[in-house]
Scaffold this motif. Structure first.
Motif, PDB file in Angstrom:
ATOM      1  N   TYR A  41       0.847  -1.203   0.000  1.00 44.10           N
ATOM      2  CA  TYR A  41       0.000   0.000   0.000  1.00 44.10           C
ATOM      3  C   TYR A  41       0.882   1.254   0.000  1.00 44.10           C
ATOM      4  O   TYR A  41       0.610   2.218  -0.732  1.00 44.10           O
ATOM      5  N   GLY A  42       1.940   1.242   0.789  1.00 43.96           N
ATOM      6  CA  GLY A  42       2.875   2.366   0.805  1.00 43.96           C
ATOM      7  C   GLY A  42       3.548   2.565  -0.536  1.00 43.96           C
ATOM      8  O   GLY A  42       3.714   3.701  -1.008  1.00 43.96           O
ATOM      9  N   LEU A  43       3.934   1.458  -1.186  1.00 38.53           N
ATOM     10  CA  LEU A  43       4.525   1.536  -2.516  1.00 38.53           C
ATOM     11  C   LEU A  43       3.562   2.198  -3.501  1.00 38.53           C
ATOM     12  O   LEU A  43       3.949   3.073  -4.285  1.00 38.53           O
ATOM     13  N   LYS A  44       2.304   1.766  -3.474  1.00 38.72           N
ATOM     14  CA  LYS A  44       1.311   2.286  -4.418  1.00 38.72           C
ATOM     15  C   LYS A  44       1.067   3.780  -4.206  1.00 38.72           C
ATOM     16  O   LYS A  44       0.950   4.541  -5.175  1.00 38.72           O
ATOM     17  N   MET A  45       0.987   4.199  -2.944  1.00 39.92           N
ATOM     18  CA  MET A  45       0.773   5.617  -2.667  1.00 39.92           C
ATOM     19  C   MET A  45       1.959   6.457  -3.157  1.00 39.92           C
ATOM     20  O   MET A  45       1.788   7.522  -3.737  1.00 39.92           O
ATOM     21  N   ALA A  46       3.174   5.955  -2.935  1.00 43.56           N
ATOM     22  CA  ALA A  46       4.364   6.689  -3.383  1.00 43.56           C
ATOM     23  C   ALA A  46       4.457   6.709  -4.907  1.00 43.56           C
ATOM     24  O   ALA A  46       4.855   7.718  -5.507  1.00 43.56           O
ATOM     25  N   ALA A  47       4.083   5.594  -5.555  1.00 46.32           N
ATOM     26  CA  ALA A  47       4.125   5.538  -7.013  1.00 46.32           C
ATOM     27  C   ALA A  47       3.186   6.574  -7.622  1.00 46.32           C
ATOM     28  O   ALA A  47       3.521   7.226  -8.619  1.00 46.32           O
ATOM     29  N   ALA A  48       2.016   6.737  -7.002  1.00 42.60           N
ATOM     30  CA  ALA A  48       1.064   7.747  -7.484  1.00 42.60           C
ATOM     31  C   ALA A  48       1.622   9.153  -7.278  1.00 42.60           C
ATOM     32  O   ALA A  48       1.520  10.010  -8.160  1.00 42.60           O
ATOM     33  N   ASP A  49       2.242   9.378  -6.123  1.00 42.27           N
ATOM     34  CA  ASP A  49       2.798  10.704  -5.833  1.00 42.27           C
ATOM     35  C   ASP A  49       3.986  11.033  -6.732  1.00 42.27           C
ATOM     36  O   ASP A  49       4.163  12.182  -7.157  1.00 42.27           O
ATOM     37  N   GLN A  50       4.816  10.030  -7.000  1.00 36.99           N
ATOM     38  CA  GLN A  50       6.035  10.251  -7.786  1.00 36.99           C
ATOM     39  C   GLN A  50       5.828  10.065  -9.283  1.00 36.99           C
ATOM     40  O   GLN A  50       6.736  10.298 -10.066  1.00 36.99           O
ATOM     41  N   LYS A  51       4.628   9.595  -9.642  1.00 34.68           N
ATOM     42  CA  LYS A  51       4.287   9.369 -11.051  1.00 34.68           C
ATOM     43  C   LYS A  51       5.261   8.399 -11.723  1.00 34.68           C
ATOM     44  O   LYS A  51       5.854   8.679 -12.773  1.00 34.68           O
ATOM     45  N   VAL A  52       5.423   7.240 -11.079  1.00 32.80           N
ATOM     46  CA  VAL A  52       6.225   6.170 -11.666  1.00 32.80           C
ATOM     47  C   VAL A  52       5.360   4.922 -11.801  1.00 32.80           C
ATOM     48  O   VAL A  52       4.354   4.759 -11.109  1.00 32.80           O
ATOM     49  N   GLU A  53       5.752   4.053 -12.703  1.00 28.14           N
ATOM     50  CA  GLU A  53       5.046   2.786 -12.901  1.00 28.14           C
ATOM     51  C   GLU A  53       5.599   1.767 -11.905  1.00 28.14           C
ATOM     52  O   GLU A  53       6.818   1.582 -11.799  1.00 28.14           O
ATOM     53  N   LEU A  54       4.708   1.092 -11.199  1.00 29.64           N
ATOM     54  CA  LEU A  54       5.104   0.140 -10.152  1.00 29.64           C
ATOM     55  C   LEU A  54       4.711  -1.272 -10.552  1.00 29.64           C
ATOM     56  O   LEU A  54       3.596  -1.513 -11.014  1.00 29.64           O
ATOM     57  N   LEU A  55       5.634  -2.217 -10.352  1.00 27.07           N
ATOM     58  CA  LEU A  55       5.318  -3.628 -10.564  1.00 27.07           C
ATOM     59  C   LEU A  55       5.856  -4.434  -9.389  1.00 27.07           C
ATOM     60  O   LEU A  55       7.067  -4.439  -9.142  1.00 27.07           O
ATOM     61  N   VAL A  56       4.954  -5.082  -8.650  1.00 29.01           N
ATOM     62  CA  VAL A  56       5.362  -6.003  -7.584  1.00 29.01           C
ATOM     63  C   VAL A  56       5.391  -7.402  -8.191  1.00 29.01           C
ATOM     64  O   VAL A  56       4.360  -7.938  -8.606  1.00 29.01           O
ATOM     65  N   VAL A  57       6.578  -7.978  -8.270  1.00 35.99           N
ATOM     66  CA  VAL A  57       6.754  -9.279  -8.914  1.00 35.99           C
ATOM     67  C   VAL A  57       6.100 -10.367  -8.073  1.00 35.99           C
ATOM     68  O   VAL A  57       6.267 -10.415  -6.849  1.00 35.99           O
ATOM     69  N   ASN A  58       5.357 -11.235  -8.723  1.00 35.67           N
ATOM     70  CA  ASN A  58       4.684 -12.326  -8.023  1.00 35.67           C
ATOM     71  C   ASN A  58       5.680 -13.415  -7.639  1.00 35.67           C
ATOM     72  O   ASN A  58       6.340 -13.998  -8.499  1.00 35.67           O
TER      73      ASN A  58
END
Length: 324
Positions: free
Chosen positions: A55-72
């Motif tokens: 959740y923290g990663l997703k919030m930061a990705a939105a703020d920083q405008k970067v594409e996020l991928l959490v590898v399964n």
């Protein structure tokens, strides 16, 4: 004549709107293609212990405008498997990597080589205690302090005297920097209190299978040093398989909170995993914006929670991030 002029103006307006819409669409597509991509690799990524972190990663990705991928990932990774995933992500366009490293010097050397290609942030702990923050920065809680806090809470319940009390220590990854520092903090905290360590159960990242708590010798207290250990101890306590031992531990999942609320765990030390995720991605995004800028180590906070404070106003945010 006037009608022809109106039709001409209307057609021009429609065409202008179409051109504007296409321009916005193309700019949007270009913007998406130009976004930096950050890949995240952690052990068993679907485990609930990662909810606040992701959740923290997703919030930061939105703020920083970067594409996020959490590898399964579904199992505990070896160094070779982790290297293979990192290489694959870079080949697929990852501009930076956030990784929960497999403990060990080999991993540190591997990540140093990766750092020559893309920025790397270690999440949760460093690969090796012989860390080099200038090359491999880490976002983590103060593991030693959490172990000490756990000891302090235990001592409060026994008026500072553990004379004759036996303790079992459970940890999922006995070979990690986090486990070593948490254990050392706890041991220093109970020094000269009369307590005796009856057993220590741990497994390394390279091992398969679970530590069976019910097979351990009887102890008065069980201290669990990570979320998986805490939930394992809570489950055993609920099933009356701990010979009446009282459980204290470190955890950050909804299961950990449940066992605390149900009375199967006496005290919970909760690392701020939301900020581990948020700060990890924020710092690495900043380094992507300035390639000459080196990332830095970040230490996040932790919270001590008892069953009577679990649903307090101060802890609502913690529970919220756990459940995302």
């Amino acid at each position: 004549m006037k009608n022809d002029k109106k039709v001409f103006i209307l057609i021009e307006a429609v065409l202008g709107a179409i051109v504007l819409a296409m321009a916005i669409f193309l700019l949007s597509e270009k913007s998406e293609r130009d976004m930096d991509k950050v890949s995240v690799i952690v052990q068993n990524s679907g485990d609930n212990q990662w909810a606040a972190f992701i959740y923290g990663l997703k919030m930061a990705a939105a703020d920083q405008k970067v594409e996020l991928l959490v590898v399964n990932t579904e199992t505990m990774l070896t160094v070779e498997e982790q290297k293979g995933l990192i290489d694959s992500e870079i080949e697929n366009g990852a501009d930076a990597v956030i990784v929960q490293p497999v403990p060990g010097q080999d991993t540190q050397e591997m990540l140093k080589r990766v750092r020559n290609r893309v920025p790397v942030m270690q999440a949760g702990y460093a690969a090796s205690e012989e860390r080099d923050a200038s090359v491999l920065p880490t976002t983590e809680p103060d593991h030693y302090a959490m172990g000490t806090a756990l000891a302090e809470e235990l001592l409060k319940d026994y008026n500072g005297n553990l004379d004759g009390k036996t303790i079992g220590i459970l940890t999922e990854s006995g070979d990690s920097e986090a486990s070593a520092n948490r254990k050392q903090g706890f041991m220093d905290g109970i020094k000269d209190t009369g307590a005796k360590i009856r057993w220590t159960a741990a497994r390394t990242f390279e091992e398969d299978g679970e530590v069976l708590l019910e097979d351990q010798p009887e102890a008065n207290l069980v201290v669990a040093l990570d979320d998986n250990s805490l939930t394992t101890a809570g489950e055993c306590s609920a099933a009356n398989n701990l010979h009446g031992a009282i459980v204290y531990g470190i955890g950050n999942s909804t299961e950990a909170a449940y066992y605390l609320d149900a009375g199967y765990v006496e005290c919970l030390v909760v690392p701020d995993e939301f900020n581990v995720g948020y700060q990890s991605l924020t710092v690495i995004a900043e380094s992507l914006g300035n390639r000459l800028r080196r990332s830095r180590d970040i230490t996040v906070s932790y919270t001590v929670i008892r069953s009577d404070t679990l649903f307090s106003k101060e802890n609502q945010e913690i529970l919220f991030t756990m459940s995302q």
